[in-house]
Scaffold this motif. Structure first.
Motif, PDB file in Angstrom:
ATOM      1  N   VAL A 115       1.013  -1.169  -0.145  1.00  0.00           N
ATOM      2  CA  VAL A 115       0.113  -0.111  -0.027  1.00  0.00           C
ATOM      3  C   VAL A 115       0.820   1.179   0.039  1.00  0.00           C
ATOM      4  O   VAL A 115       0.409   2.126  -0.630  1.00  0.00           O
ATOM      5  N   GLY A 116       2.163   1.178   0.563  1.00  0.00           N
ATOM      6  CA  GLY A 116       2.948   2.274   0.559  1.00  0.00           C
ATOM      7  C   GLY A 116       3.795   2.693  -0.605  1.00  0.00           C
ATOM      8  O   GLY A 116       3.944   3.880  -0.837  1.00  0.00           O
ATOM      9  N   THR A 117       3.500   1.904  -1.662  1.00  0.00           N
ATOM     10  CA  THR A 117       3.820   1.873  -2.928  1.00  0.00           C
ATOM     11  C   THR A 117       2.967   2.663  -3.821  1.00  0.00           C
ATOM     12  O   THR A 117       3.427   2.909  -4.836  1.00  0.00           O
ATOM     13  N   GLN A 132      -5.060   3.716  -3.630  1.00  0.00           N
ATOM     14  CA  GLN A 132      -4.685   3.454  -2.205  1.00  0.00           C
ATOM     15  C   GLN A 132      -6.186   3.458  -1.445  1.00  0.00           C
ATOM     16  O   GLN A 132      -6.404   2.656  -0.711  1.00  0.00           O
ATOM     17  N   MET A 133      -7.019   4.201  -1.612  1.00  0.00           N
ATOM     18  CA  MET A 133      -8.343   4.422  -0.861  1.00  0.00           C
ATOM     19  C   MET A 133      -8.958   3.155  -1.176  1.00  0.00           C
ATOM     20  O   MET A 133      -9.854   2.479  -0.220  1.00  0.00           O
ATOM     21  N   ILE A 144      -7.496  -8.648  -5.135  1.00  0.00           N
ATOM     22  CA  ILE A 144      -6.742  -8.938  -6.556  1.00  0.00           C
ATOM     23  C   ILE A 144      -7.023  -7.983  -7.500  1.00  0.00           C
ATOM     24  O   ILE A 144      -5.913  -7.327  -8.104  1.00  0.00           O
ATOM     25  N   GLU A 145      -8.365  -7.566  -7.743  1.00  0.00           N
ATOM     26  CA  GLU A 145      -8.683  -6.701  -8.647  1.00  0.00           C
ATOM     27  C   GLU A 145      -7.765  -5.226  -8.428  1.00  0.00           C
ATOM     28  O   GLU A 145      -7.841  -4.541  -9.184  1.00  0.00           O
ATOM     29  N   LYS A 146      -7.982  -4.681  -6.962  1.00  0.00           N
ATOM     30  CA  LYS A 146      -7.469  -3.757  -6.470  1.00  0.00           C
ATOM     31  C   LYS A 146      -5.738  -3.580  -6.880  1.00  0.00           C
ATOM     32  O   LYS A 146      -5.088  -2.344  -6.631  1.00  0.00           O
ATOM     33  N   LEU A 147      -5.041  -4.434  -7.156  1.00  0.00           N
ATOM     34  CA  LEU A 147      -3.626  -4.490  -7.239  1.00  0.00           C
ATOM     35  C   LEU A 147      -3.243  -4.019  -8.632  1.00  0.00           C
ATOM     36  O   LEU A 147      -3.722  -4.181  -9.494  1.00  0.00           O
TER      37      LEU A 147
END
Length: 83
Positions: free
Chosen positions: A40-42, A49-50, A80-83
């Motif tokens: 998330v930090g990347t 991110q939200m 997985i979809e949010k990556l």
């Protein structure tokens, strides 16, 4: 951990929960959450991110309800979809 490795780990953890191997699933989820925290930090786009953090919150809600099938669904189809 690389993005593809994280995706594979999410799939593996979700599969453990689908198979009702909850003890092993929670053990692997603990490590996965650490990896996801670092990931998330990347993320540079605030909106992405939200969205990712919202999916993590949904996963936490499922964990609090002890609903491992819902947790597996969120891991498999939301995170997985949010990556």
């Amino acid at each position: 951990m690389e993005k593809q490795e994280i995706k594979q780990e999410i799939q593996d953890v979700a599969e453990l929960f689908y198979q009702q191997k909850n003890t092993e699933g929670y053990q692997r989820l603990n490590q996965l959450l650490q990896d996801l925290s670092a990931y998330v930090g990347t993320i540079t786009e605030e909106e992405q991110q939200m969205e990712f953090l919202e999916a993590l919150k949904e996963a936490l809600d499922a964990m609090e309800q002890k609903d491992t099938t819902l947790l597996a669904d969120i891991l498999q189809y939301e995170l997985i979809e949010k990556l």
